[in-house]
Design a protein around this motif. Structure first.
Motif, short mmCIF file in Angstrom:
data_model
loop_
_atom_site.label_atom_id
_atom_site.label_comp_id
_atom_site.label_asym_id
_atom_site.label_seq_id
_atom_site.Cartn_x
_atom_site.Cartn_y
_atom_site.Cartn_z
N ASN A 1 0.44 -0.89 -0.16
CA ASN A 1 -0.23 -0.26 0.04
C ASN A 1 1.17 1.12 0.17
N GLY A 2 1.93 1.28 -0.26
CA GLY A 2 3.20 2.44 -0.49
C GLY A 2 3.37 2.72 1.25
N VAL A 3 2.84 2.81 2.13
CA VAL A 3 3.43 3.36 3.26
C VAL A 3 4.92 2.41 3.28
N GLY A 4 5.72 3.34 3.44
CA GLY A 4 7.44 3.06 3.86
C GLY A 4 7.69 2.45 5.10
N GLY A 5 8.88 1.77 5.80
CA GLY A 5 9.65 1.72 6.90
C GLY A 5 10.19 0.72 6.92
N LEU A 6 10.78 0.17 5.79
CA LEU A 6 12.09 -0.52 5.64
C LEU A 6 13.04 -0.15 6.01
N GLN A 7 13.53 -0.43 6.59
CA GLN A 7 15.24 0.31 6.96
C GLN A 7 16.26 -0.95 6.45
N VAL A 8 17.42 -0.32 6.09
CA VAL A 8 18.30 -1.71 5.83
C VAL A 8 20.26 -0.93 6.52
N LYS A 9 20.25 -1.57 6.80
CA LYS A 9 22.27 -1.49 7.15
C LYS A 9 22.84 -1.49 6.17
N THR A 10 23.37 -0.32 6.34
CA THR A 10 24.43 0.47 5.51
C THR A 10 26.29 -0.84 5.43
N ARG A 11 26.60 -0.58 4.48
CA ARG A 11 28.59 -1.55 4.87
C ARG A 11 28.62 -0.77 6.05
N ASP A 12 28.49 0.56 5.59
CA ASP A 12 29.56 1.96 7.31
C ASP A 12 28.64 1.18 8.43
N GLY A 13 27.64 0.69 8.63
CA GLY A 13 26.75 -0.02 9.80
C GLY A 13 25.96 1.74 10.25
N SER A 14 25.55 2.06 9.17
CA SER A 14 24.17 2.89 9.42
C SER A 14 22.92 2.94 9.19
N TRP A 15 21.34 2.90 9.74
CA TRP A 15 20.58 2.36 9.32
C TRP A 15 20.23 3.47 8.45
N VAL A 16 19.60 3.30 6.98
CA VAL A 16 19.02 3.86 6.13
C VAL A 16 17.40 3.25 5.85
N PRO A 17 17.14 4.87 5.53
CA PRO A 17 15.05 4.21 4.70
C PRO A 17 15.63 3.81 4.11
N VAL A 18 14.61 2.72 3.44
CA VAL A 18 14.14 2.63 1.71
C VAL A 18 12.99 2.87 1.38
N ASN A 19 13.67 3.74 -0.10
CA ASN A 19 12.70 4.58 -0.84
C ASN A 19 12.44 3.71 -1.42
N ILE A 20 11.40 3.26 -1.86
CA ILE A 20 11.07 2.40 -3.22
C ILE A 20 9.87 3.80 -4.25
N LEU A 21 10.56 3.23 -5.61
CA LEU A 21 9.99 3.79 -6.96
C LEU A 21 8.46 2.89 -6.81
N PRO A 22 7.76 4.09 -7.28
CA PRO A 22 6.70 3.03 -7.44
C PRO A 22 6.54 1.96 -8.28
N ASN A 23 5.89 0.93 -8.31
CA ASN A 23 5.47 0.10 -8.92
C ASN A 23 6.96 -1.13 -8.78
N ALA A 24 7.89 -0.48 -7.67
CA ALA A 24 9.08 -1.31 -8.11
C ALA A 24 8.86 -2.44 -7.02
N LEU A 25 9.73 -3.53 -7.47
CA LEU A 25 9.81 -4.62 -5.94
C LEU A 25 11.24 -4.47 -5.43
N VAL A 26 11.71 -5.10 -4.59
CA VAL A 26 12.18 -5.11 -3.74
C VAL A 26 13.19 -6.68 -3.22
N VAL A 27 14.15 -6.91 -3.60
CA VAL A 27 15.33 -7.63 -4.00
C VAL A 27 16.52 -8.04 -2.86
N LEU A 28 16.13 -8.91 -1.36
CA LEU A 28 17.02 -8.92 -0.22
C LEU A 28 18.13 -10.25 -1.22
N VAL A 29 19.71 -10.16 -1.31
CA VAL A 29 19.92 -10.84 -0.42
C VAL A 29 20.13 -11.64 0.40
N GLY A 30 19.74 -12.97 0.59
CA GLY A 30 20.04 -13.69 2.15
C GLY A 30 20.68 -13.95 2.61
#
Length: 309
Positions: A194-223
């Motif tokens: 429903n387009g409401v954000g909230g996902l955050q990812v930890k960057t390689r330098d250890g900081s948390w950044v919000p994931v801003n997703i383009l309209p209709n894009a899907l996000v892929v995470l390496v597991g």
């Protein structure tokens, strides 16, 4: 990556088209190495189906509790948030369904959902199954693995979908939508329904950044499994979900894993080219038994597989 940076974007149509995929392949490779997360556009999932799904999922979560509990179950089906490490509770309800192999589907779940939700969800699942297969083929190529080395383990593998509903939270400081963790999967494909954000990812330098997703894009995470297969060349992304005080948030996660009889360990072709071997090899079944036996917390599952070189 800096705290203000956008996560990388990969165009799937370009990636999959012969001849024009080289730059896109490099983008994919760099995203998996440096971020562990990317968004994919032109992925073949129709916005119309997504829009219908959104409405049907909202209707499902508005059902009375006793209706939703018909889909309850042990580990699968409908359930509420879990208590995690340090006693922090996940804020959100989820509907979790095994979708592949088809013989493992539970008769009281997907077949029993309202017909329109079931049909659109099936379209979603089949589209993402094809997308996952294409992405993994490209990753195998980018890593310069032996042909089909990963595909042989992934063909007709374990797949499941989780539809998670995060209601507005009056005291967001007391809970997390989802505790910090990396996924136990090979890859996870996420949709912000429903387009409401909230996902955050930890960057390689250890900081948390919000994931801003383009309209209709899907996000892929390496597991974690892909980190093991790639012998550490690709790193799984640690991520978390924050809650919203005013808006509900709906997301869908599609989990892509090897088949049960496969072994999880570094690809032989990669270890040969780039020793030492960084992870132990275990069966998929043992891997998931270990995973479910632990409290979900950061990257502890992966740490247990590391070989101390």
């Amino acid at each position: 990556p800096s705290s203000s940076a956008e996560i990388p974007t990969v165009d799937y149509t370009l990636l999959a088209s012969p001849g024009s995929g080289e730059t896109e392949l490099q983008k994919l490779h760099s995203a998996c190495k440096n971020w562990g997360i990317f968004q994919v556009v032109n992925h073949g999932m129709s916005p119309e189906v997504m829009e219908k799904l959104r409405g049907e999922i909202e209707e499902f979560y508005e059902l009375p509790l006793e209706e939703k509990m018909k889909y309850g179950g042990d580990g699968e089906g409908y359930g509420g948030g879990r208590v995690r490490a340090n006693g922090v509770r996940d804020w959100g309800d989820r509907l979790y369904i095994t979708t592949n192999p088809v013989h493992l589907r539970r008769p009281h779940l997907l077949p029993q959902l309202p017909s329109s939700l079931r049909d659109n969800l099936e379209t979603y699942i089949q589209t993402l199954k094809a997308l996952a297969s294409g992405l993994l083929g490209s990753m195998e190529e980018a890593l310069e693995m032996e042909a089909n080395e990963m595909a042989a383990k992934m063909d007709d593998g374990l797949q499941s979908v989780a539809i998670i509903y995060y209601p507005p939270c009056p005291q967001p400081e007391l809970v997390l939508g989802f505790t910090p963790h990396s996924d136990a999967t090979c890859i996870t494909i996420l949709s912000q329904v429903n387009g409401v954000g909230g996902l955050q990812v930890k960057t390689r330098d250890g900081s948390w950044v919000p994931v801003n997703i383009l309209p209709n894009a899907l996000v892929v995470l390496v597991g974690d499994i892909l980190e093991v297969f790639s012998n550490g060349l690709y790193e799984s992304a640690e991520h978390r979900v924050t809650v919203n005080p005013d808006k509900e948030r709906i997301s869908m996660a599609f989990f892509v894993n090897p088949k049960l009889e496969a072994e999880i360990g570094p690809a032989a072709s990669l270890v040969m080219k780039n020793p030492p071997c960084r992870f132990k090899t275990i069966s998929t079944e043992q891997y998931f038994n270990n995973f479910f036996g632990r409290v979900l917390d950061r990257k502890t599952n992966l740490e247990a597989l590391k070989i101390d070189n």
